[in-house]
Write a protein that holds these residues in place. Structure first.
Motif, short mmCIF file in Angstrom:
data_model
loop_
_atom_site.label_atom_id
_atom_site.label_comp_id
_atom_site.label_asym_id
_atom_site.label_seq_id
_atom_site.Cartn_x
_atom_site.Cartn_y
_atom_site.Cartn_z
N LEU A 8 -53.41 23.13 4.73
CA LEU A 8 -53.76 21.75 4.39
C LEU A 8 -54.08 21.60 2.91
CD1 LEU A 8 -54.40 18.86 5.27
CD2 LEU A 8 -56.73 19.62 5.83
N ASP A 9 -54.69 22.62 2.30
CA ASP A 9 -55.08 22.49 0.90
C ASP A 9 -53.88 22.42 -0.04
OD1 ASP A 9 -54.22 25.05 1.32
OD2 ASP A 9 -56.00 26.05 0.48
N LYS A 10 -52.68 22.79 0.42
CA LYS A 10 -51.50 22.74 -0.44
C LYS A 10 -50.97 21.32 -0.61
CE LYS A 10 -49.95 27.47 0.44
NZ LYS A 10 -48.82 28.34 0.89
N ASN B 176 -57.02 11.20 6.41
CA ASN B 176 -57.70 10.88 7.66
C ASN B 176 -56.71 10.74 8.81
OD1 ASN B 176 -59.83 10.23 9.39
ND2 ASN B 176 -59.60 8.03 8.99
N ARG B 177 -55.57 10.07 8.55
CA ARG B 177 -54.55 9.92 9.58
C ARG B 177 -53.95 11.28 9.96
NH1 ARG B 177 -50.14 5.92 7.69
NH2 ARG B 177 -49.33 6.60 9.71
N LEU B 178 -53.76 12.14 8.96
CA LEU B 178 -53.18 13.45 9.23
C LEU B 178 -54.11 14.29 10.09
CD1 LEU B 178 -50.92 15.52 8.71
CD2 LEU B 178 -52.12 16.18 6.62
N LEU B 179 -55.41 14.25 9.81
CA LEU B 179 -56.36 15.04 10.58
C LEU B 179 -56.51 14.55 12.01
CD1 LEU B 179 -59.12 15.66 7.88
CD2 LEU B 179 -57.36 17.24 8.67
N ARG C 68 -47.50 16.30 9.90
CA ARG C 68 -48.21 15.96 11.13
C ARG C 68 -48.97 17.17 11.62
NH1 ARG C 68 -45.56 12.84 16.36
NH2 ARG C 68 -47.54 12.36 17.40
N LYS C 69 -50.11 16.92 12.22
CA LYS C 69 -50.93 18.00 12.77
C LYS C 69 -50.59 18.20 14.24
CE LYS C 69 -55.72 19.47 13.42
NZ LYS C 69 -57.14 19.09 13.25
N SER C 70 -50.31 19.42 14.59
CA SER C 70 -49.98 19.74 15.98
C SER C 70 -51.25 19.82 16.81
CB SER C 70 -49.22 21.07 16.05
OG SER C 70 -49.05 21.46 17.39
N LYS C 71 -51.21 19.20 17.99
CA LYS C 71 -52.36 19.24 18.89
C LYS C 71 -52.33 20.45 19.82
CE LYS C 71 -52.93 14.26 18.75
NZ LYS C 71 -52.99 12.99 19.51
N SER D 95 -53.13 23.17 16.39
CA SER D 95 -53.97 22.57 15.32
C SER D 95 -53.51 22.96 13.93
CB SER D 95 -55.44 22.98 15.53
OG SER D 95 -55.90 22.53 16.78
N GLN D 96 -52.22 23.21 13.75
CA GLN D 96 -51.68 23.51 12.44
C GLN D 96 -50.96 22.30 11.87
OE1 GLN D 96 -49.26 27.01 12.47
NE2 GLN D 96 -50.94 28.40 12.95
N ILE D 97 -50.91 22.26 10.54
CA ILE D 97 -50.19 21.19 9.86
C ILE D 97 -48.73 21.61 9.71
CG2 ILE D 97 -50.07 19.74 7.82
CD1 ILE D 97 -52.60 19.36 9.47
#
Length: 430
Positions: free
Chosen positions: A68-70, A81-84, A121-124, A127-129
């Motif tokens: 995520l920090d990249k 916020n939407r991505l998380l 998109r974040k996988s549910k 939990s990876q981006i």
């Protein structure tokens, strides 16, 4: 002793360098990006069997995980916020400043019309981006089209996707959660071809050939005795591979036209040749005249049919059948000449009666030729049922399995939607 110690120290340095390089290679292989790829055939145009190419519009969806920090520094607070919260966000100009697998189509012909966009998109599930790359491609694609079983042939229309990176950096894998597919409604050649519903995926590796430069001999003399340089050159000259993912759909030729206008007419022309035996065998001139007329008619008809068929260097099933019928006409013509010559040399007035041995011999040849003709067609029907049509039946069974899996996927979608999951695993057996 001093020389021995120097040799030992040199060997230790060489061993340490070798171990370091091996560790580096293993680290690179473990750090390879796993890129999950899904392909959809949006539209399939004309299939040119003569030039071994076809037109198509495809959509390639690839995704890979990222920290995520990249990308967080380039996102606004609302987008972050939407991505998380598991929402998809669009990434403008992502490829200009960030890493991407640099995918390409291996079997493309000429320039392709291509549109690329990115999203995150974040996988549910884990939990990876994931970064998603969407490619909309339109153009010509090369495919080796086999016509051995023409007109009962089935052609494989494939797209081979590769990466500019080697397999130690990028490995392409078929997406296990979303299956590839084909849009059968947007198929232009529906009157000539029948498109199957399922698609097959195959993962393979191609070897990259490395060329040696002219100044390598000079470098070898300079680096002779230097263990580290020799080891580095050995690693750089090692064979390297690229990961390739091939997605294939299948199209079967609608062969009824060729059955009625090819096989059936050739069969009728050939079977008329057996009616010549009703002419007395002593009238060899009349027999040969009719048989040669049928032979020329069959040759002319074959040239007429070949105008609508591709010109290839090998014989198709229809070519073999037509040539076989031509041989039958030629053999019958030779027989009529033989029986006429036997009657001419062994009968004073060149006349025969129904009780003549030459008439009985001629009848035996008629029954034998008809029996061989029927046997050939029985073998042809068995081969047609067991080889070309069997392949079509197998593909229809795969379509049934594909529809069953799609229905199961629909039920899983309802269950996963209640659990708010993102991906639905699905696998297709090849």
């Amino acid at each position: 002793m001093h020389k021995v110690s120097l040799v030992r120290s040199a060997l230790e340095v060489f061993q340490k360098a070798t171990e370091a390089n091996i560790d580096l290679l293993s680290m690179n292989s473990n750090k390879a990006y796993k890129v999950y790829v899904r392909l959809m055939f949006l539209r399939i145009g004309e299939i040119d069997t003569l030039n071994e190419k076809y037109q198509a519009q495809i959509a390639i969806e690839s995704r890979w995980s990222i920290e995520l920090d990249k990308i967080s520094s380039n996102l606004s607070s609302d987008e972050l916020n939407r991505l998380l919260h598991g929402k998809s966000i669009s990434l403008m100009k992502y490829a200009e400043t960030n890493w991407h697998p640099q995918l390409y189509v291996e079997n493309a012909l000429g320039d392709l019309k291509e549109q690329i966009r990115y999203s995150a998109r974040k996988s549910k599930i884990d939990s990876q981006i994931y970064i998603r790359e969407y490619r909309d491609i339109k153009g010509l694609f090369w495919e080796k089209l086999e016509l051995h079983h023409f007109p009962s042939d089935v052609q494989d229309l494939s797209i081979s996707i590769g990466s500019m990176f080697y397999n130690d950096k990028v490995i392409l894998i078929a997406d296990p959660y979303y299956s590839s597919g084909v849009n059968r409604e947007a198929f232009i050649d529906q009157q000539e071809w029948s498109l199957y519903e399922h698609v097959d995926t195959q993962q393979r590796y191609i070897k990259e050939f490395l060329f040696r430069e002219d100044n390598d001999d000079e470098e070898e003399e300079e680096d002779k005795g230097n263990g580290e340089d020799d080891n580095a050159n050995a690693i750089n000259n090692k064979e390297r591979y690229r990961s390739i993912l091939t997605v294939t759909c299948h199209a079967a030729r609608r062969s009824n036209y060729f059955y009625w206008n090819g096989y059936w007419l050739i069969f009728l022309i050939t079977i008329v040749s057996f009616c010549i035996f009703s002419i007395p065998p002593n009238l060899a001139a009349n027999r040969l005249q009719i048989c040669c007329t049928l032979l020329l008619t069959s040759i002319t008809f074959r040239w007429t049919v070949n105008r609508s068929l591709p010109t290839i260097s090998y014989l198709t099933t229809m070519d073999k059948y037509a040539i076989m019928c031509l041989f039958i006409l030629v053999i019958l013509s030779i027989w009529h000449a033989i029986i006429g010559g036997l009657i001419f040399y062994n009968t004073p007035d060149s006349r025969v009666t129904p009780a003549s041995r030459f008439v009985h011999l001629d009848q035996y040849v008629l029954y034998l030729s008809i029996g061989i003709f029927i046997l050939i067609h029985v073998i042809l029907f068995i081969w047609l049922f067991c080889v070309p049509l069997k392949h079509r039946r197998q593909l229809k069974e795969k379509d049934i399995q594909y529809r069953r899996l799609i229905s199961e996927e629909g039920h899983l979608i309802k269950k996963k939607s209640q659990r708010k999951s993102d991906y639905i695993p699905i696998s297709i057996q090849n």
